[in-house]
Motif scaffolding. Structure first.
Motif, PDB file in Angstrom:
ATOM      1  N   ARG A 124       0.824  -1.211   0.000  1.00  9.13           N
ATOM      2  CA  ARG A 124       0.000   0.000   0.000  1.00  9.13           C
ATOM      3  C   ARG A 124       0.859   1.263   0.000  1.00  9.13           C
ATOM      4  N   ALA A 125       1.924   1.269   0.799  1.00 12.85           N
ATOM      5  CA  ALA A 125       2.805   2.435   0.851  1.00 12.85           C
ATOM      6  C   ALA A 125       3.500   2.646  -0.492  1.00 12.85           C
ATOM      7  N   MET A 126       3.954   1.561  -1.104  1.00 10.32           N
ATOM      8  CA  MET A 126       4.614   1.671  -2.400  1.00 10.32           C
ATOM      9  C   MET A 126       3.656   2.169  -3.467  1.00 10.32           C
ATOM     10  N   LEU A 127       2.410   1.663  -3.464  1.00  9.29           N
ATOM     11  CA  LEU A 127       1.436   2.096  -4.465  1.00  9.29           C
ATOM     12  C   LEU A 127       1.147   3.590  -4.312  1.00  9.29           C
ATOM     13  N   ALA A 128       1.015   4.049  -3.075  1.00 11.62           N
ATOM     14  CA  ALA A 128       0.746   5.465  -2.841  1.00 11.62           C
ATOM     15  C   ALA A 128       1.886   6.343  -3.342  1.00 11.62           C
ATOM     16  N   GLU A 129       3.115   5.837  -3.210  1.00 11.57           N
ATOM     17  CA  GLU A 129       4.283   6.611  -3.621  1.00 11.57           C
ATOM     18  C   GLU A 129       4.536   6.534  -5.123  1.00 11.57           C
ATOM     19  N   ARG A 130       4.460   5.321  -5.669  1.00 11.95           N
ATOM     20  CA  ARG A 130       4.871   5.100  -7.053  1.00 11.95           C
ATOM     21  C   ARG A 130       3.726   5.170  -8.056  1.00 11.95           C
ATOM     22  N   PHE A 131       2.535   4.753  -7.644  1.00 12.29           N
ATOM     23  CA  PHE A 131       1.399   4.684  -8.563  1.00 12.29           C
ATOM     24  C   PHE A 131       0.183   5.362  -7.920  1.00 12.29           C
ATOM     25  N   PRO A 132       0.264   6.653  -7.688  1.00 14.85           N
ATOM     26  CA  PRO A 132      -0.807   7.342  -6.950  1.00 14.85           C
ATOM     27  C   PRO A 132      -2.154   7.338  -7.664  1.00 14.85           C
ATOM     28  N   LEU A 133      -2.168   7.088  -8.971  1.00  6.51           N
ATOM     29  CA  LEU A 133      -3.435   7.060  -9.707  1.00  6.51           C
ATOM     30  C   LEU A 133      -4.110   5.693  -9.656  1.00  6.51           C
ATOM     31  N   ALA A 134      -3.401   4.711  -9.105  1.00  8.56           N
ATOM     32  CA  ALA A 134      -3.973   3.363  -9.041  1.00  8.56           C
ATOM     33  C   ALA A 134      -5.082   3.323  -7.995  1.00  8.56           C
ATOM     34  N   LYS A 135      -6.281   3.009  -8.420  1.00 10.56           N
ATOM     35  CA  LYS A 135      -7.415   2.927  -7.500  1.00 10.56           C
ATOM     36  C   LYS A 135      -7.556   1.544  -6.878  1.00 10.56           C
ATOM     37  N   SER A 136      -6.966   0.544  -7.508  1.00 11.44           N
ATOM     38  CA  SER A 136      -7.055  -0.826  -7.014  1.00 11.44           C
ATOM     39  C   SER A 136      -5.926  -1.629  -7.637  1.00 11.44           C
ATOM     40  N   PHE A 137      -5.811  -2.892  -7.231  1.00  9.91           N
ATOM     41  CA  PHE A 137      -4.783  -3.752  -7.805  1.00  9.91           C
ATOM     42  C   PHE A 137      -5.286  -5.187  -7.869  1.00  9.91           C
ATOM     43  N   VAL A 138      -4.677  -5.950  -8.764  1.00 11.97           N
ATOM     44  CA  VAL A 138      -4.908  -7.387  -8.885  1.00 11.97           C
ATOM     45  C   VAL A 138      -3.781  -8.096  -8.149  1.00 11.97           C
ATOM     46  N   ALA A 139      -4.073  -9.182  -7.445  1.00  9.01           N
ATOM     47  CA  ALA A 139      -3.032  -9.871  -6.679  1.00  9.01           C
ATOM     48  C   ALA A 139      -3.038 -11.368  -6.958  1.00  9.01           C
ATOM     49  N   TYR A 140      -1.833 -11.944  -6.977  1.00  8.07           N
ATOM     50  CA  TYR A 140      -1.638 -13.371  -7.203  1.00  8.07           C
ATOM     51  C   TYR A 140      -0.751 -13.920  -6.083  1.00  8.07           C
ATOM     52  N   SER A 141      -1.169 -15.020  -5.445  1.00  3.99           N
ATOM     53  CA  SER A 141      -0.333 -15.656  -4.426  1.00  3.99           C
ATOM     54  C   SER A 141      -0.713 -17.120  -4.256  1.00  3.99           C
ATOM     55  N   ASP A 142       0.231 -17.874  -3.693  1.00  6.80           N
ATOM     56  CA  ASP A 142       0.003 -19.301  -3.446  1.00  6.80           C
ATOM     57  C   ASP A 142      -0.205 -19.619  -1.968  1.00  6.80           C
ATOM     58  N   HIS A 143       0.050 -18.639  -1.075  1.00 12.52           N
ATOM     59  CA  HIS A 143       0.172 -18.974   0.349  1.00 12.52           C
ATOM     60  C   HIS A 143      -0.833 -18.227   1.208  1.00 12.52           C
ATOM     61  N   GLU A 144      -1.293 -18.904   2.258  1.00  8.44           N
ATOM     62  CA  GLU A 144      -2.304 -18.315   3.146  1.00  8.44           C
ATOM     63  C   GLU A 144      -1.803 -17.086   3.890  1.00  8.44           C
ATOM     64  N   SER A 145      -0.485 -16.924   4.020  1.00  7.62           N
ATOM     65  CA  SER A 145       0.033 -15.717   4.670  1.00  7.62           C
ATOM     66  C   SER A 145      -0.309 -14.462   3.872  1.00  7.62           C
TER      67      SER A 145
END
Length: 250
Positions: A176-197
């Motif tokens: 979230r901090a990186m998105l706010a700094e680097r991609f401030p126009l991003a309103k949402s994101f898609v995420a991919y992961s394999d792990h419950e963490s």
């Protein structure tokens, strides 16, 4: 901000795809793979502490220590005291080898589809910045967040972490901090992961995908309606094709 943050393109984007590394775009957890390669090339730095690693692993299994403490114990025993220049060279070579041997072709194809759609790519990993950053760079990610290793004043590995272990909620906070700094126009994101963490990260995404999930993540995905995708197919792609962007979408 906890965790390492690396930028490549430095441009705002309204669409972002966030990928986990270990077990998601790679076939397996790269932390132990990297440490084994380091031991083969450099030998264990601290033999007594290396001998205690099975005990630390047992204590972790009994929940007597945290994942961060276990990670730091392995880091200290095997790489503690090594010169930064030596480890950077080792990590750069490891990243190049990982492109050829460890990446899932289906994951690379998914990344390429996002690139072709104009999306920014972010690698978010609890693994060490030491090798995650060169992997991200060689794969063409636009930014990366990862767990930082600590260094001494004379440029040797301290054998500890610098900030949070980016696992669970700390990873989401770093993203979230990186998105706010680097991609401030991003309103949402898609995420991919394999792990419950990564359930906190997936739950915060506008679209979430459970990739070759653990049993715990598979249960959560079914409960929450997240698609479960299979990227385990065998096969490989040459590093030159990956780096030149010639990965053919599936």
């Amino acid at each position: 901000m906890d965790g390492a943050v690396m930028g490549v393109k430095g441009e705002a984007s309204t669409r972002v795809a966030v990928f986990d590394l270990d077990g998601t775009i790679s076939h397996r957890d790269l932390f132990l793979v990297f440490l084994r390669q380091a031991m083969r090339r450099l030998g264990p730095a601290r033999k007594l502490r290396t001998a205690l690693l099975p005990l630390h692993t047992l204590r972790f299994g009994l929940r007597a220590i945290t994942n961060a403490e276990l990670k730091a114990a392995f880091l200290d025993a095997i790489l503690g005291g090594r010169q930064r220049s030596t480890l950077v060279a080792l990590a750069t070579d490891f990243a190049a080898r990982s492109l050829e041997r460890e990446m899932k072709p289906a994951a690379l194809q998914a990344m390429q589809r996002h690139r072709q759609a104009g999306d920014a790519l972010v690698l978010a990993s609890a693994s060490l910045d030491l090798y995650v950053e060169p992997i991200a760079s060689q794969l063409g990610f636009d930014a990366v967040v990862s767990t930082r290793v600590a260094w001494t004043t004379d440029d040797r590995l301290a054998g500890s972490l610098d900030g949070s272990n980016l696992r669970g909620a700390p990873k989401l906070a770093a993203v979230r901090a990186m998105l706010a700094e680097r991609f401030p126009l991003a309103k949402s994101f898609v995420a991919y992961s394999d792990h419950e963490s990564d359930i906190p990260l997936l739950a915060a995404a506008s679209s979430a995908f459970a990739v070759d999930p653990t049993a715990a993540l598979a249960r959560a995905a079914r409960e929450r309606g997240w698609p479960i995708v299979d990227w385990r197919g065998a096969g490989s792609l040459p590093a030159a094709a990956i780096q030149s962007g010639l990965v053919v979408p599936g």
